[in-house]
Design a protein around this motif. Structure first.
Motif, PDB file in Angstrom:
ATOM      1  N   UNK A 255      42.545-135.266   8.189  1.00  9.44           N
ATOM      2  CA  UNK A 255      41.160-134.906   7.886  1.00  9.44           C
ATOM      3  C   UNK A 255      40.783-133.551   8.470  1.00  9.44           C
ATOM      4  N   UNK A 256      41.188-133.300   9.717  1.00 12.15           N
ATOM      5  CA  UNK A 256      40.711-132.108  10.404  1.00 12.15           C
ATOM      6  C   UNK A 256      41.578-130.888  10.135  1.00 12.15           C
ATOM      7  N   UNK A 257      42.872-131.088   9.886  1.00 13.15           N
ATOM      8  CA  UNK A 257      43.768-129.946   9.680  1.00 13.15           C
ATOM      9  C   UNK A 257      43.795-129.477   8.239  1.00 13.15           C
ATOM     10  N   UNK A 258      43.308-130.286   7.334  1.00 12.88           N
ATOM     11  CA  UNK A 258      43.340-129.894   5.928  1.00 12.88           C
ATOM     12  C   UNK A 258      42.490-128.638   5.682  1.00 12.88           C
ATOM     13  N   UNK A 259      41.318-128.565   6.321  1.00 12.10           N
ATOM     14  CA  UNK A 259      40.417-127.430   6.091  1.00 12.10           C
ATOM     15  C   UNK A 259      41.009-126.119   6.590  1.00 12.10           C
ATOM     16  N   UNK A 260      41.472-126.000   7.854  1.00 10.71           N
ATOM     17  CA  UNK A 260      42.052-124.715   8.276  1.00 10.71           C
ATOM     18  C   UNK A 260      43.293-124.333   7.491  1.00 10.71           C
ATOM     19  N   UNK A 261      44.092-125.308   7.097  1.00  8.47           N
ATOM     20  CA  UNK A 261      45.276-124.974   6.286  1.00  8.47           C
ATOM     21  C   UNK A 261      44.848-124.388   4.945  1.00  8.47           C
ATOM     22  N   UNK A 285      43.176-115.634  10.213  1.00 10.22           N
ATOM     23  CA  UNK A 285      44.267-116.623  10.226  1.00 10.22           C
ATOM     24  C   UNK A 285      44.622-116.993  11.656  1.00 10.22           C
ATOM     25  N   UNK A 286      44.685-116.004  12.537  1.00  8.98           N
ATOM     26  CA  UNK A 286      45.007-116.281  13.942  1.00  8.98           C
ATOM     27  C   UNK A 286      43.963-117.185  14.576  1.00  8.98           C
ATOM     28  N   UNK A 287      42.685-116.921  14.263  1.00  8.17           N
ATOM     29  CA  UNK A 287      41.630-117.764  14.806  1.00  8.17           C
ATOM     30  C   UNK A 287      41.738-119.195  14.295  1.00  8.17           C
ATOM     31  N   UNK A 288      42.059-119.351  13.015  1.00  2.00           N
ATOM     32  CA  UNK A 288      42.234-120.701  12.460  1.00  2.00           C
ATOM     33  C   UNK A 288      43.441-121.411  13.066  1.00  2.00           C
ATOM     34  N   UNK A 289      44.515-120.641  13.307  1.00  2.00           N
ATOM     35  CA  UNK A 289      45.693-121.239  13.934  1.00  2.00           C
ATOM     36  C   UNK A 289      45.391-121.672  15.365  1.00  2.00           C
ATOM     37  N   UNK A 290      44.617-120.853  16.079  1.00  2.00           N
ATOM     38  CA  UNK A 290      44.212-121.256  17.434  1.00  2.00           C
ATOM     39  C   UNK A 290      43.389-122.545  17.389  1.00  2.00           C
ATOM     40  N   UNK A 293      45.634-125.381  16.818  1.00  2.00           N
ATOM     41  CA  UNK A 293      46.374-125.696  18.040  1.00  2.00           C
ATOM     42  C   UNK A 293      45.521-126.548  18.980  1.00  2.00           C
ATOM     43  N   UNK A 294      44.220-126.172  19.114  1.00  2.00           N
ATOM     44  CA  UNK A 294      43.334-126.959  19.969  1.00  2.00           C
ATOM     45  C   UNK A 294      43.147-128.373  19.412  1.00  2.00           C
ATOM     46  N   UNK A 295      43.036-128.474  18.092  1.00  2.00           N
ATOM     47  CA  UNK A 295      42.864-129.796  17.478  1.00  2.00           C
ATOM     48  C   UNK A 295      44.096-130.666  17.723  1.00  2.00           C
ATOM     49  N   UNK A 296      45.283-130.096  17.545  1.00  2.00           N
ATOM     50  CA  UNK A 296      46.519-130.867  17.747  1.00  2.00           C
ATOM     51  C   UNK A 296      46.626-131.302  19.202  1.00  2.00           C
ATOM     52  N   UNK A 297      46.309-130.395  20.137  1.00  2.00           N
ATOM     53  CA  UNK A 297      46.358-130.774  21.556  1.00  2.00           C
ATOM     54  C   UNK A 297      45.395-131.916  21.856  1.00  2.00           C
ATOM     55  N   UNK A 298      44.182-131.811  21.310  1.00  2.00           N
ATOM     56  CA  UNK A 298      43.191-132.860  21.549  1.00  2.00           C
ATOM     57  C   UNK A 298      43.634-134.190  20.946  1.00  2.00           C
ATOM     58  N   UNK A 299      44.193-134.149  19.741  1.00  2.00           N
ATOM     59  CA  UNK A 299      44.668-135.380  19.106  1.00  2.00           C
ATOM     60  C   UNK A 299      45.817-135.998  19.894  1.00  2.00           C
ATOM     61  N   UNK A 300      46.717-135.176  20.402  1.00  2.00           N
ATOM     62  CA  UNK A 300      47.812-135.699  21.210  1.00  2.00           C
ATOM     63  C   UNK A 300      47.296-136.327  22.496  1.00  2.00           C
TER      64      UNK A 300
END
Length: 465
Positions: A255-261, A285-290, A293-300
């Motif tokens: 749900x959350x990664x679909x939008x930045x991708x 793009x760099x800002x979206x990748x950052x 990265x924060x979203x993935x860290x939080x999900x983990x």
């Protein structure tokens, strides 16, 4: 070929019972045979003593001929079952008892001749058509009669042994019947005892064929089988939590990664050759990748919070923790940072996780305040509970949102800061508080604003997985 546990239990039970009965029957057989030999020897000795007593002068009997003595004794002494008596005069069989024996051994001239050679009481065994016969030969003499006489006691050993064989055979048949009854009873009992185990297997098969992890076993009692069912239910609880966490992680990530991708792909596809356009696209793009990265860290972090080993417990100085969080949080924004209160106590907890939770609350306060606003951190011990809080002088949280904002990907209203989170920070704080056996809530701060409070038990009850 698969053999059921029920059949194995009954099989081993019958094997043990059969071995025990076999040993018992063999021991009974050996003891009875030993007693038979002793009884026959005693019976022969008794007949010898009775004959000697009969011819003793004190009995008052007076004999002038050998036949009178032997015939008189045969007439007054009746043989027991499977016994026979006969007399020998001058090397030849003279007279036998009136009760016919199973087989006539007095007709064996060679045997009679050998017996007639005895000069003192002798014992022996001879084979006959009825099996072995144990005998005793007693020499007899009458004063004035030059002839030699002998009295023979013969006991048919095989007939007595046949009685033992019949008794042991009856015992063996009774043992077989007892084993059959034991097997039937054991089959029923094993079925009742193993019923919960079969229920575990059936439940496991049903779960493996579907995704339903809500089924549980209900096995009353406090025996090993009930403990097995409880352990199985505990395992299902863990599996259910793991599957739910995995599904929620996948749903949240998708749900959350679909939008930045989508944003990154769209801008990359439209990126031209103009250097300024390329620089702008790369920065976006760099800002979206950052952010990804924060979203993935939080999900983990949220996923680890539901797994064993999430906490590394040590003694935490609450005063030091409070002061160090304020020192670290100053870099988050130009605010009026303050230490409200410090607790002079030690708490068994994970210092890094508590620091992470307080820093999340501080970052959340920065996002909802402006430069010069107040943000305070404090700790206290009240009613055997530890309170850790972060308060600010911002707009506060409406009562309707005070529970909702701790959900995943939920963003509160009234942001005034420049940072934009993914809506996972407060969910992480709640997970850390729950992992320590506590909870987190938000109230209105004195003088306005929000006050986020983590309440932890001073005597920790850790989550067991």
């Amino acid at each position: 070929m698969r053999v059921s546990a029920r059949a194995r239990i009954v099989g081993w039970m019958l094997a043990v019972v059969g071995l025990a009965l076999s040993v018992s029957i063999f021991a009974t057989w050996s003891v009875l045979l030993a007693r038979l030999d002793s009884r026959i020897n005693l019976e022969i000795s008794n007949e010898v003593d009775k004959l000697r007593a009969y011819v003793h002068p004190k009995t008052g009997h007076s004999f002038t001929a050998l036949e009178d003595l032997l015939d008189g004794y045969l007439s007054v002494n009746t043989p027991d079952r499977w016994e026979t008596f006969f007399s020998i005069v001058d090397g030849e069989a003279h007279k036998v008892t009136a009760i016919p024996p199973p087989v006539r051994i007095d007709t064996d001239a060679e045997l009679v001749a050998d017996m007639a050679e005895a000069t003192e009481a002798e014992r022996g065994t001879v084979e006959s058509e009825q099996g072995p016969v144990k005998y005793a030969v007693i020499p007899v003499r009458v004063q004035g009669d030059p002839r030699r006489g002998h009295f023979v006691v013969a006991i048919f050993y095989e007939r007595h042994r046949d009685e033992i064989v019949e008794a042991v055979s009856t015992l063996g048949l009774s043992a077989l019947a007892a084993m059959a009854l034991s097997g039937g009873a054991g089959w029923l009992v094993a079925g009742r005892v193993l019923a919960p185990v079969r229920l575990v297997r059936q439940t496991a098969e049903q779960i493996s064929d579907s995704t339903d992890l809500t089924r549980r076993l209900d096995v009353p009692g406090n025996d090993d089988v009930a403990a097995l069912a409880a352990t199985f239910n505990h395992m299902l609880d863990r599996l259910e939590r793991a599957f739910v966490g995995q599904r929620r992680f996948l749903d949240d990530a998708g749900h959350e990664l679909r939008t930045p991708i989508t944003v990154i792909r769209g801008h990359l596809e439209l990126m031209g050759d103009d250097p300024a356009d390329r620089a702008e696209t790369i920065a976006l793009v760099t800002d979206e990748l950052d952010r990804m990265h924060r979203i993935v860290d939080d999900l983990l972090t949220l996923a680890k919070a539901e797994q064993p080993g999430f906490l590394t417990v040590d003694d935490v100085e609450l005063a030091d923790l409070t002061v160090s969080v304020v020192a670290k949080a100053r870099a988050l924004g130009e605010r009026r940072w303050r230490v409200d209160e410090v607790a002079e106590a030690r708490l068994p907890a994970d210092r890094q996780r508590l620091t992470q939770a307080l820093m999340q609350l501080a970052a959340n306060a920065v996002r909802h305040t402006t430069e010069g606003d107040l943000i305070a951190v404090g700790s206290a011990v009240r009613d055997r509970q530890v309170e850790l809080w972060v308060r600010d002088s911002g707009p506060g949280v409406p009562p309707a949102d005070r529970e909702r904002i701790f959900g995943r990907f939920v963003r509160g209203t009234g942001r005034t800061g420049a940072h934009d989170g993914a809506g996972l920070g407060l969910a992480i704080v709640q997970s850390i508080a729950e992992a320590h056996g506590g909870d987190v809530k938000v109230t209105e701060a004195p003088g306005g604003g929000a006050r986020f409070v983590m309440t932890l038990p001073l005597r920790q009850v850790w989550r067991q997985w």
